[in-house]
Enzyme design. Structure first.
Site, PDB file in Angstrom:
ATOM      1  N   GLY A 252      -0.842   7.101   4.578  1.00  0.00           N
ATOM      2  CA  GLY A 252      -0.120   6.672   3.382  1.00  0.00           C
ATOM      3  C   GLY A 252      -0.718   7.327   2.159  1.00  0.00           C
ATOM      4  O   GLY A 252      -1.348   8.392   2.242  1.00  0.00           O
ATOM      5  N   SER A 253      -0.527   6.685   1.018  1.00  0.00           N
ATOM      6  CA  SER A 253      -0.953   7.296  -0.245  1.00  0.00           C
ATOM      7  C   SER A 253      -2.475   7.282  -0.393  1.00  0.00           C
ATOM      8  O   SER A 253      -3.173   6.452   0.198  1.00  0.00           O
ATOM      9  CB  SER A 253      -0.316   6.535  -1.410  1.00  0.00           C
TER      10      SER A 253
ATOM     11  N   VAL B   2      -3.816   3.775  -1.801  1.00  0.00           N
ATOM     12  CA  VAL B   2      -4.009   2.699  -0.820  1.00  0.00           C
ATOM     13  C   VAL B   2      -5.111   3.089   0.172  1.00  0.00           C
ATOM     14  O   VAL B   2      -5.929   2.249   0.566  1.00  0.00           O
ATOM     15  CB  VAL B   2      -2.682   2.369  -0.092  1.00  0.00           C
ATOM     16  N   GLY B   3      -5.173   4.371   0.510  1.00  0.00           N
ATOM     17  CA  GLY B   3      -6.211   4.830   1.445  1.00  0.00           C
ATOM     18  C   GLY B   3      -7.614   4.573   0.912  1.00  0.00           C
ATOM     19  O   GLY B   3      -8.500   4.117   1.657  1.00  0.00           O
TER      20      GLY B   3
ATOM     21  N   GLU C 126      -5.190   9.377   6.669  1.00  0.00           N
ATOM     22  CA  GLU C 126      -4.362  10.572   6.450  1.00  0.00           C
ATOM     23  C   GLU C 126      -3.550  10.299   5.190  1.00  0.00           C
ATOM     24  O   GLU C 126      -2.660   9.450   5.190  1.00  0.00           O
ATOM     25  CB  GLU C 126      -3.437  10.813   7.647  1.00  0.00           C
TER      26      GLU C 126
ATOM     27  N   CYS D 130       3.868  14.924   3.358  1.00  0.00           N
ATOM     28  CA  CYS D 130       2.508  15.023   2.816  1.00  0.00           C
ATOM     29  C   CYS D 130       2.030  16.465   2.683  1.00  0.00           C
ATOM     30  O   CYS D 130       1.323  16.803   1.753  1.00  0.00           O
ATOM     31  CB  CYS D 130       1.544  14.237   3.710  1.00  0.00           C
TER      32      CYS D 130
HETATM   33  P1  NAD Z   1       1.968   3.816   0.688  1.00  0.00           P
HETATM   34  O1  NAD Z   1       0.514   4.084   0.531  1.00  0.00           O
HETATM   35  O2  NAD Z   1       2.715   3.218  -0.437  1.00  0.00           O
HETATM   36  O3  NAD Z   1       2.213   2.850   1.939  1.00  0.00           O
HETATM   37  C1  NAD Z   1       1.714   3.197   3.221  1.00  0.00           C
HETATM   38  C2  NAD Z   1       1.506   1.938   4.032  1.00  0.00           C
HETATM   39  O4  NAD Z   1       0.449   1.177   3.457  1.00  0.00           O
HETATM   40  C3  NAD Z   1       2.725   1.008   4.077  1.00  0.00           C
HETATM   41  O5  NAD Z   1       2.868   0.516   5.394  1.00  0.00           O
HETATM   42  C4  NAD Z   1       2.325  -0.114   3.143  1.00  0.00           C
HETATM   43  O6  NAD Z   1       2.949  -1.325   3.491  1.00  0.00           O
HETATM   44  C5  NAD Z   1       0.832  -0.185   3.414  1.00  0.00           C
HETATM   45  N1  NAD Z   1       0.009  -0.860   2.402  1.00  0.00           N
HETATM   46  C6  NAD Z   1       0.244  -1.042   1.078  1.00  0.00           C
HETATM   47  N2  NAD Z   1      -0.787  -1.726   0.519  1.00  0.00           N
HETATM   48  C7  NAD Z   1      -1.681  -1.965   1.503  1.00  0.00           C
HETATM   49  C8  NAD Z   1      -2.953  -2.615   1.559  1.00  0.00           C
HETATM   50  N3  NAD Z   1      -3.522  -3.172   0.485  1.00  0.00           N
HETATM   51  N4  NAD Z   1      -3.588  -2.657   2.742  1.00  0.00           N
HETATM   52  C9  NAD Z   1      -3.058  -2.097   3.855  1.00  0.00           C
HETATM   53  N5  NAD Z   1      -1.850  -1.481   3.859  1.00  0.00           N
HETATM   54  C10 NAD Z   1      -1.183  -1.411   2.705  1.00  0.00           C
HETATM   55  O7  NAD Z   1       2.642   5.223   1.135  1.00  0.00           O
HETATM   56  P2  NAD Z   1       4.171   5.563   1.363  1.00  0.00           P
HETATM   57  O8  NAD Z   1       4.879   5.639   0.051  1.00  0.00           O
HETATM   58  O9  NAD Z   1       4.738   4.705   2.440  1.00  0.00           O
HETATM   59  O10 NAD Z   1       4.032   7.031   1.991  1.00  0.00           O
HETATM   60  C11 NAD Z   1       3.912   8.179   1.213  1.00  0.00           C
HETATM   61  C12 NAD Z   1       2.465   8.629   1.135  1.00  0.00           C
HETATM   62  O11 NAD Z   1       1.943   8.849   2.452  1.00  0.00           O
HETATM   63  C13 NAD Z   1       2.341   9.971   0.435  1.00  0.00           C
HETATM   64  O12 NAD Z   1       1.219   9.940  -0.403  1.00  0.00           O
HETATM   65  C14 NAD Z   1       2.150  10.959   1.587  1.00  0.00           C
HETATM   66  O13 NAD Z   1       1.499  12.145   1.218  1.00  0.00           O
HETATM   67  C15 NAD Z   1       1.349  10.139   2.536  1.00  0.00           C
HETATM   68  N6  NAD Z   1       1.470  10.650   3.901  1.00  0.00           N
HETATM   69  C16 NAD Z   1       0.398  11.296   4.451  1.00  0.00           C
HETATM   70  C17 NAD Z   1       0.486  11.844   5.728  1.00  0.00           C
HETATM   71  C18 NAD Z   1      -0.681  12.550   6.354  1.00  0.00           C
HETATM   72  O14 NAD Z   1      -0.680  12.715   7.582  1.00  0.00           O
HETATM   73  N7  NAD Z   1      -1.669  12.979   5.587  1.00  0.00           N
HETATM   74  C19 NAD Z   1       1.680  11.708   6.448  1.00  0.00           C
HETATM   75  C20 NAD Z   1       2.743  11.030   5.866  1.00  0.00           C
HETATM   76  C21 NAD Z   1       2.627  10.496   4.583  1.00  0.00           C
END
Ligand code: NAD
Length: 477
Positions: free
Chosen positions: A230-231, A234-235, A252, A286
């Site tokens: 994810g982002s 959050v990561g 990731e 991503c």
């Molecule tokens: P996001 O970070 O908003 O959400 C990702 C996940 O995290 C969702 O399931 C969300 O419900 C969960 N989340 C939110 N808050 C949380 C918390 N406090 N604790 C645990 N989980 C929580 O990301 P998004 O908008 O769904 O996806 C887009 C992002 O993901 C972009 O930044 C993109 O670059 C990245 N991404 C990375 C890869 C990679 O392999 N590097 C692949 C796909 C997407």
């Protein structure tokens, strides 16, 4: 109008069960903001129930035979083949994937599931030379226990498979928290795994809002590992929680991937790669190469070809193979894309092409003259927006490509293999592709990012390291 999906329950301990609070929430189609499905609104109690089910199952599942886990995952892959149209339908309607992207994602996920089945027999230890006479010294691998898998909206099938099948192959049990914007695939996977024979409790799904229940999952004392995509924001938050709880974690995250085009590049290959690398799934990838550095002597030629090809990209019916760009997932993401383009224009960037909206779809947009004062220079736009910059030398291109807090993927186009290898060695990105775009993935490669793009690597080999514990054993006489 899409078929309405409905999974109003959570999958816990091998059963569909309503959220404890009895609540649900609606998932909207990005194309027209109409309701696609209504799903269970899981709360903290539901997270606790799912982790308890995964923990209960961990002992027996952890001792299951590799040949059985291999067979279950092979059967899951077989079922995924049979259900191609249902999975493709969810990818198209729930998240707005054009047909070509849905086919790409489906094909990748199928390979990943097949490759995961092969991991079961590969979790090997070794016999180690000992400092003591008469001692047989060895290591074995054990599953880590309960793995929390958290997936983003943009590739719910690829990540839904990779972040669950790999830990399951190694004898771990899983609680999956899918994106609230793309939960349906997770429930379809629950059906698939269950029918494939994976024992009750080994795989669990809690749908809900990550910002409400994510912390309860990642900080739960019975969760041994978190695998998150994810982002970066959050990561980083999850990484702090895992550090405090002494948990394993793979992250990731986002990217701002560079592509370099040198003067000797084959523009006939570089231009289509640049298009595929940034405009696939309307830029919501991503690895998208959102920064392109072109040697000045070929800058005008590259820009003319790139712009002409961009203007021909299809924005029609999502089910047409000609369509490349569909809708942006949500108002939250659309607002950022709009803001990045408007701010760049306000501050003096040149809009080469695009910039307009057709409903929830943004035209593929090329900018030049982007400066540090503009958010799109350094921040992830996560939309169909690319900045193209002229550079005067290879050295300048390398310096600019590395001038980022992200480190996911990079790409270079040149016929000079020595230069290309120098770039590959010195690029700060964790993945580098010569004469191909930055957007590449395979099941068994070390996939991941450096810096703000993540920590750890995914893939069949890397996950054996990440998702098993090595134990040292000696036999002495
Ligand atoms: P996001 O970070 O908003 O959400 C990702 C996940 O995290 C969702 O399931 C969300 O419900 C969960 N989340 C939110 N808050 C949380 C918390 N406090 N604790 C645990 N989980 C929580 O990301 P998004 O908008 O769904 O996806 C887009 C992002 O993901 C972009 O930044 C993109 O670059 C990245 N991404 C990375 C890869 C990679 O392999 N590097 C692949 C796909 C997407």
């Amino acid at each position: 109008m899409a078929a309405l999906a409905s999974y109003e329950k959570l999958w816990i301990g091998g059963e569909w069960t309503g959220a404890t609070g009895g609540k649900t929430f609606d998932v909207l189609q990005p194309e027209d903001s109409q309701i696609y499905s209504t799903v269970a609104h899981g709360g903290v109690e539901d997270v606790n129930r799912a982790v308890a089910a995964a923990k209960l199952s961990a002992t027996s599942y952890g001792q299951s035979l590799a040949k059985d886990r291999e067979a279950w995952l092979m059967e899951a892959a077989h079922l995924l083949m049979l259900r191609k149209s249902q999975f493709m339908g969810a990818l198209i309607d729930e998240i707005g994937s054009p047909l070509k992207k849905a086919e790409f994602e489906y094909g990748k996920a199928l390979s990943m599931l097949r490759a995961a089945s092969g991991m079961a027999r590969q979790a090997k230890g070794e016999v180690i030379p000992s400092d003591h006479v008469g001692r047989l010294s060895m290591s074995i691998r054990k599953p880590v226990g309960v793995v929390a898998a958290i997936t983003p909206f943009n590739v719910p099938l690829i990540k839904g498979v990779r972040l669950t099948a790999n830990p399951l192959a190694l004898g771990n049990t899983v609680v999956l928290l899918p994106s609230e914007e793309a939960p349906t695939i997770a429930m379809m996977l629950a059906e698939l795994y269950s029918e494939a024979g994976i024992p009750a409790g080994a795989f669990n799904v809690v749908t809900g809002y990550g910002h409400e229940i994510g912390d309860a999952l990642t900080s739960h004392p019975d969760v041994a590992m978190v695998t998150f995509t994810g982002s970066s924001r959050v990561g980083a938050h999850i990484q702090r929680i895992c550090a405090a709880g002494n948990k394993r974690v793979t992250l990731e995250l986002g990217g701002k991937s560079p592509m370099v085009v040198l003067a000797d590049a084959d523009l006939g290959k570089a231009v289509p790669a640049a298009i595929q690398g940034i405009f696939t799934f309307q830029g919501q990838v991503c690895m998208g190469n959102s920064r392109i550095y072109v040697e000045r002597t070929v800058f005008d030629a590259f820009l003319a070809l790139f712009s002409a090809a961009t203007q021909k990209l299809g924005m029609g019916d999502l089910r047409s193979p000609q369509t490349v760009l569909g809708p942006i997932i949500s108002e939250r993401q659309r607002e950022r894309v709009r803001r990045h383009i408007a701010e760049a224009q306000d501050k003096g960037a040149t809009l080469v092409t695009g910039g307009k909206w057709e409903g929830n779809r943004c035209q593929p947009t090329i900018l030049t003259g982007v400066t540090e004062a503009m958010a799109c220079c350094r921040e992830e736009t996560f939309g169909p927006v690319v900045s193209v910059y002229p550079v005067d030398s290879y050295e300048e291109a390398l310096r600019c490509a590395n001038d980022t807090e992200y480190g996911l993927a990079s790409a270079i186009f040149t016929r000079d293999l020595e230069r290309a290898m120098h770039f590959a060695q010195h690029s700060s990105a964790a993945m580098c592709h010569i004469n191909a775009s930055a957007l590449q993935d395979e099941p068994h490669v070390p996939f991941g990012g450096n810096g703000a793009s993540g920590a750890g690597r995914e893939g069949t080999h890397a996950d054996i390291e990440a998702m098993t514990e090595l134990k040292w054993i000696t036999i002495n006489n």
